[in-house]
Every structure is written in structure tokens, then in C-alpha cells.
Enzyme design. Structure first.
Site, PDB file in Angstrom:
ATOM      1  N   HIS A 158      -9.371   3.520  -1.099  1.00 54.15           N
ATOM      2  CA  HIS A 158      -7.994   3.042  -0.968  1.00 54.15           C
ATOM      3  C   HIS A 158      -7.629   2.107  -2.123  1.00 54.15           C
ATOM      4  CE1 HIS A 158      -4.249   1.815   0.645  1.00 54.15           C
ATOM      5  NE2 HIS A 158      -4.639   0.853   1.454  1.00 54.15           N
ATOM      6  N   CYS A 183     -12.964   0.116   8.456  1.00 54.57           N
ATOM      7  CA  CYS A 183     -12.104  -0.338   7.361  1.00 54.57           C
ATOM      8  C   CYS A 183     -12.218   0.567   6.146  1.00 54.57           C
ATOM      9  CB  CYS A 183     -12.502  -1.748   6.916  1.00 54.57           C
ATOM     10  SG  CYS A 183     -12.517  -2.974   8.231  1.00 54.57           S
ATOM     11  N   SER A 184     -11.074   0.828   5.505  1.00 56.31           N
ATOM     12  CA  SER A 184     -11.120   1.514   4.219  1.00 56.31           C
ATOM     13  C   SER A 184     -11.717   0.543   3.200  1.00 56.31           C
ATOM     14  CB  SER A 184      -9.722   1.956   3.798  1.00 56.31           C
ATOM     15  OG  SER A 184      -8.858   0.840   3.751  1.00 56.31           O
ATOM     16  N   LYS A 196     -10.177   5.950   4.444  1.00 57.08           N
ATOM     17  CA  LYS A 196     -11.483   5.483   4.914  1.00 57.08           C
ATOM     18  C   LYS A 196     -12.617   5.969   4.008  1.00 57.08           C
ATOM     19  CE  LYS A 196     -14.818   3.819   7.010  1.00 57.08           C
ATOM     20  NZ  LYS A 196     -15.353   3.695   5.675  1.00 57.08           N
ATOM     21  N   CYS A 212       0.823  -1.218   0.000  1.00 56.19           N
ATOM     22  CA  CYS A 212       0.000   0.000   0.000  1.00 56.19           C
ATOM     23  C   CYS A 212       0.851   1.259   0.000  1.00 56.19           C
ATOM     24  CB  CYS A 212      -0.930   0.007   1.203  1.00 56.19           C
ATOM     25  SG  CYS A 212      -1.731  -1.579   1.459  1.00 56.19           S
TER      26      CYS A 212
END
Ligand SMILES: [Zn+2]
Lengths: 420, 138
Positions: free
Chosen positions: A366, A241-242, A362, A92
Site C-alpha cells: 500500500h 494491516c496493509s 494487504k 490514500c
């Protein structure tokens, strides 16, 4: 010893695609959108033939789209076939790693004008396979067989954090609510809705279908209700969670002495740091990310600044606990105080340390390889005073980006400055 | 007694025998799991294989409600979640494993610092039964 580069680097253009789920688009389509917007932001214009190299962050088009060797394809799709085109992968953090390598290439004197991008197209796969693809950013021999998922790793860090600091899990909800509030003001965000908006639409949908209408009276009640906000990996819920996202982002980097040929308002990269680490089990702490603290120290030292000098930060909130840990790893708050700061609104747009004014991972979304570059897009807007409704007050001049790969096997921190 | 070698796959060979192995650095005393050829603390390559007692404390955990496909193949699901966590072994280093003997429906009852003991668990993966590391709260 503080390391400095010998030649300065400036950002002179920045653009991104809309983030979301786009079944009809591939990563090349998304990148074309980002590139075109980037080009439109170069105040004095960009002749694409000036671009000497293309550095691209991408985690795993091989898994998500069954397409490896993506950088030359994307370069060709934006009309730049011929120049060196590289894909950099550190999970990421791929986008920020590309940014750092591109800026080092300019600092070395090799190039003057470089295109940096990030892209990920994640939503083509069924969710189970997306979970597996993301899990491949961890140690697949020794961590994944234990049954961990990515939400699971951060959830485990959350239990360690809650235990160590006797913290309230409600702090996680505050991070999510704040980031959704910011994302609601960002037209590029995957969720440009507040949590309150989402609650209302769930109530309406229930009523329309003749189901019992939920009785949440505020956002915290919604957050605590597994019917509205199910557990993904306890204590991380869906809204901690994103999302899984498609998207791309692009910036134009040039040598400092050329910046004014492109704009009267460049942003200078004045600090850069990167660090690595072993698996989560190999670290001295489970309630923070040591590579983030290391990368931050390098970046602060290079810039000659401290955390107090940072006007706003875009941090890697892949999960809500990650934003709280980041706020401590970056030195905005002492260890064990980040959760209190989140609950007290200190990281809101009008707080002492505004964090994730874009909505963060978020709410903005993402698309992993694009996230590090999308952070720079927000910094570009905020420092140039063009962030619209979500513009922070006080004429911000210095901003920081913090981009984590995996659970902290990689972290990259950059500091940007507007001078005038 | 079986002699294990430092190759990473030997960790699983040992696990089949119910043993938890790692490395100790002869120069600085650092203990590592899984086993390593090169010391992660002092860079020495003067290391030896050690066997752990298999006891420790629970240092972090989660209840996985949305499992990866491999665990789904073993029968886990949102309706049948499981606990996984990170254990700090008595000898010092940490390792991940499925955590057994806990109430997954009431995660608040699971306590960090609980004593755990190593065990192995058989799960089916791609139609094949395999042995995995797990810890039981005692
Ligand atoms: Zn050693």
C-alpha cells in the site's frame, strides 16, 4: 439525478513497479519503472509526444521524502517536461482522485491523451514517523490527540462492527488469508507469500536459531497467536494491516473515439463516483463508510448497472475490517453479512464476488498514492484475460475499483468495461 | 462564567476549564462537537455555543499497542498500551478521547454501550504538559 459525461474515456495502457521496500530507490525511480511497463502494454504503441497532461496521485512526499511539488519532477523524469503536471492529494485515495480528474479532463474535450500515475515512497522514515505521517490524513486537532493511529481508527470501527452484527473476529483472518493467497500469485506484490508460507519460514527461522518452534497447525491458529501475529491496535493484528510500502503505478487514458488507435482491447470507464465526509465521529454509522456507499451509487447510476453486474472488485483493504465493510458499502452483501461472506469464501477468486484478486493492499502493498492506480492495473489484467495464474474464470467483462482516503473522508469508485 | 467563541481552538481553552463545548443550531436544533459556526445539517449560520454534560456511552474503542510518537513521548508503548475510543454523548454527537478505567490487558472485558463520564488527562508532549480529553468508564 444520474449524471453522465458527454465524452467517453478509455484505458489503453497500464503498468506498475514492483511494490515493496526499496531503500535505493526514490519515487521518481519507481515511477519510471511503472511508466515503462505501462508503455510496453500499449498494444499498438505509444508516441510519448502524444501525451498532453500528467495527473499524479501522491499523499505526502513532503513528509516521506521531504519533497513537495513532485508532479513536475516526475514528468521530467519520464521525459515529459512541458506538459501540465498536477499532483492530487486526498490521502490514500489520491490515485483514484487523479484518475477521476484526468478522465473528466478528457471528457471535457480539453485533452485526448493523458498520463495518470500514483506514487509513494514510504519506507525511508522510521516507523513512528510513518505512523505520524499517515495520521495526518485524519483530523489532527480533534481525532489524533485522543491517541488514535490509523490502525486504531479501523480497529475501533471493527469493534463497532463486531458489536452491531454479533460477528466473529475470525472473519478478519479469512480476509487476510485470502488476500495473501492471491498475492502469492502476483509477482509485483510486496508479499507474494501465503500465510502458510510465512508460517513455515517463521518455523524454520526459529529452528535455525535454536528457539522453540511454534506449533501452529493451521493459519487460523497462527493468526490468533500474538507471538506470531502481534496486536497493532486490538482487534487489528499485524496481519490485519496493509504494509508500509514503496511503489508506483501508471495508466494511459484516451478519448473513447481514439482508443482503437492504441489497442483493440481498451477498457472503458463507464462509471465514476466520489464523495467526502467529516471525521469518523461525525457520521451516523461507525460500522460502514457512508462516502463509499455514496460514491458507489453515483458510479452504478452512471454505468446503469448494479452490484450484481460486477465480475470482480479491487477494494481498499488497508485493514481487513475495511474489506468487509467495503463488500457491504458496495452492495455485494447486505449490511451485517459481509463477515459471513468472507468466512464462506464468497470473495475468493472462485467465489460469487471475487474481491482483491491482486492480493489487495494487504498483500500487494500500500504505497498510498499509488494504490488507487494499482487497482486499475489488476482490473486491466483480469478484464483482458492476462492475469496469469490468478486469472478468474468466466471471461470477466466488468470490474469495479474502490479507493478510500483516511477513514472515509474521501471515497472514489470507478467501473470499467471491456466491450467485444 | 467564561464566554467561549466559535473558533476551533476555543474547544481546548474550555477543556482547560474542565468544560466540553460545542454548537447548537438555533434554526434546526442540530448539536455539534467541536463547535461550528455553520450548521453541518441545515447550512444555517445561526448557531450558539453550548456546554455538554460530559456523559455518554462508549460506541467504539481500540487498544493501541503501537503508539504514535506523541503518545510514546507520554510513556505508552507495546508493553504499556492504552485504550482510545469514540463516545456518543447523551446530547447526541460523538467525540474521540482516551478511555480510562478499563482493563487494557483484557480488551474482551471492555463493552460497547458502557456508560462513560468526561474527565481530562495531563500528558507531556514536546516536554510540555498539556490537558487532553478523556472518558472514564463508570
Ligand atoms: Zn441547522
Amino acid at each position: 439525478m444520474t449524471k453522465k459525461t458527454k465524452r467517453g474515456v478509455a484505458v489503453v495502457g497500464a503498468g506498475m513497479s514492483k511494490f515493496g521496500a526499496f531503500p535505493d530507490k526514490t519515487s521518481r525511480d519507481l515511477f519510471v519503472e511503472a511508466y515503462q511497463e505501462m508503455k510496453s502494454t500499449v498494444d499498438k504503441g505509444l508516441d510519448p509526444s502524444q501525451i498532453e497532461a500528467f495527473y499524479m496521485g501522491n499523499f505526502s512526499a513532503d513528509q516521506f521524502e521531504k519533497q513537495a511539488h513532485l508532479a513536475p519532477i516526475i514528468a521530467s523524469w519520464v521525459g515529459l517536461a512541458g506538459i501540465p503536471a498536477l499532483r492530487l492529494e486526498d490521502a490514500c485515495a489520491s490515485g483514484s482522485v487523479a484518475l477521476r480528474q484526468a478522465s473528466l479532463a478528457i471528457a471535457s474535450g480539453l485533452y485526448d491523451v493523458v498520463l495518470v500515475g500514483g506514487v509513494e515512497k514510504m519506507t525511508d522514515l522510521p516507523i513512528g514517523e510513518v505512523t505520524d505521517a499517515l495520521a495526518s490524513a485524519a483530523d489532527t486537532q480533534f481525532e489524533i490527540p485522543a491517541g488514535f493511529t490509523f490502525p486504531g481508527f479501523y480497529a475501533a470501527m471493527a469493534t463497532a462492527y463486531l458489536d452491531e452484527y454479533d460477528a466473529s473476529p475470525q472473519a478478519f483472518a479469512h480476509v487476510s488469508i485470502k488476500n495473501h493467497k492471491n498475492g502469492a500469485l502476483n509477482e509485483k506484490a510486496q508479499f507474494n507469500q501465503t500465510i502458510a508460507d510465512i508460517m513455515e519460514s517463521k518455523k524454520k527461522r526459529a529452528a535455525a536459531k535454536g528457539y522453540p518452534v511454534p506449533t501452529w497447525s493451521n493459519e487460523l491458529e497462527f493468526f490468533a497467536d500474538p507471538a506470531g501475529n502481534p496486536n497493532i491496535a486490538w482487534p487489528m493484528t499485524l496481519f490485519d494491516c496493509s504494509p508500509v510500502s514503496d511503489g508506483a503505478a501508471a495508466v494511459l487514458l484516451v478519448a473513447e473515439e481514439l482508443a482503437y488507435q492504441f489497442t483493440d482491447t481498451p477498457l472503458y470507464i463507464i462509471g465514476s463516483g466520489q464523495a467526502s465526509d467529516g471525521a469518523l465521529t461525525e457520521r451516523d454509522t461507525l460500522s460502514g463508510i457512508p462516502s463509499a456507499a455514496k460514491a458507489a451509487r453515483q458510479a452504478y447510476d452512471m454505468a446503469g448497472l448494479t452490484s450484481d453486474d460486477i465480475d470482480l472488485a479491487e477494494v481498499h483493504d488497508c485493514f481487513t475490517i475495511a474489506e468487509i465493510m467495503a463488500s457491504e458499502d458496495l452492495g455485494f452483501f447486505p449490511r451485517g453479512e459481509g463477515w459471513k461472506a468472507a468466512m464462506a469464501g464468497m470473495t475468493a477468486r472462485d467465489g460469487v464476488h471475487p474481491i482483491n484478486t491482486s492480493g489487495g493492499l494487504k498483500a500487494k502493498g500500500h504505497p498510498v498514492g499509488a494504490s488507487g492506480i494499482a487497482q486499475v492495473i489488476e482490473v486491466w489484467k483480469q478484464l483482458r484475460g492476462v492475469a496469469g495464474e490468478r486469472q478468474i474464470a468466466g471471461n470477466p467483462r466488468i470490474a469495479l475499483t474502490h479507493n478510500v482516503g483516511g477513514t472515509g473522508q474521501t471515497c472514489v469508485v470507478h467501473i470499467f468495461e471491456r466491450r467485444d | 462564567m467564561t464566554t467561549y467563541t466559535p473558533e476551533s481552538k476555543q474547544f481546548f481553552t474550555a477543556l482547560q476549564d474542565g468544560k466540553l463545548i460545542g454548537s447548537a443550531c438555533i434554526d434546526c436544533g442540530h448539536v455539534m462537537i467541536p463547535q461550528r459556526v455553520i450548521c453541518t445539517r441545515c447550512h444555517s449560520d445561526n448557531t450558539e455555543i453550548v456546554e455538554f454534560a460530559g456523559e455518554g456511552v462508549l460506541s467504539a474503542f481500540t487498544i493501541i499497542n503501537v503508539p504514535p510518537t506523541s503518545m510514546a513521548e507520554s510513556g505508552f508503548s507495546t508493553k504499556n498500551p492504552y485504550c482510545t475510543g469514540i463516545v456518543t454523548l447523551t446530547e447526541g454527537p460523538r467525540i474521540s478521547g482516551q478511555i480510562l478505567n478499563v482493563d487494557v490487558a483484557n480488551p474482551q472485558t471492555i463493552k460497547i454501550g458502557s456508560l462513560v463520564k468526561m474527565t481530562t488527562i495531563e500528558r507531556e508532549r514536546n516536554g510540555e504538559k498539556k490537558i487532553f480529553l478523556a472518558f472514564e468508564v463508570i
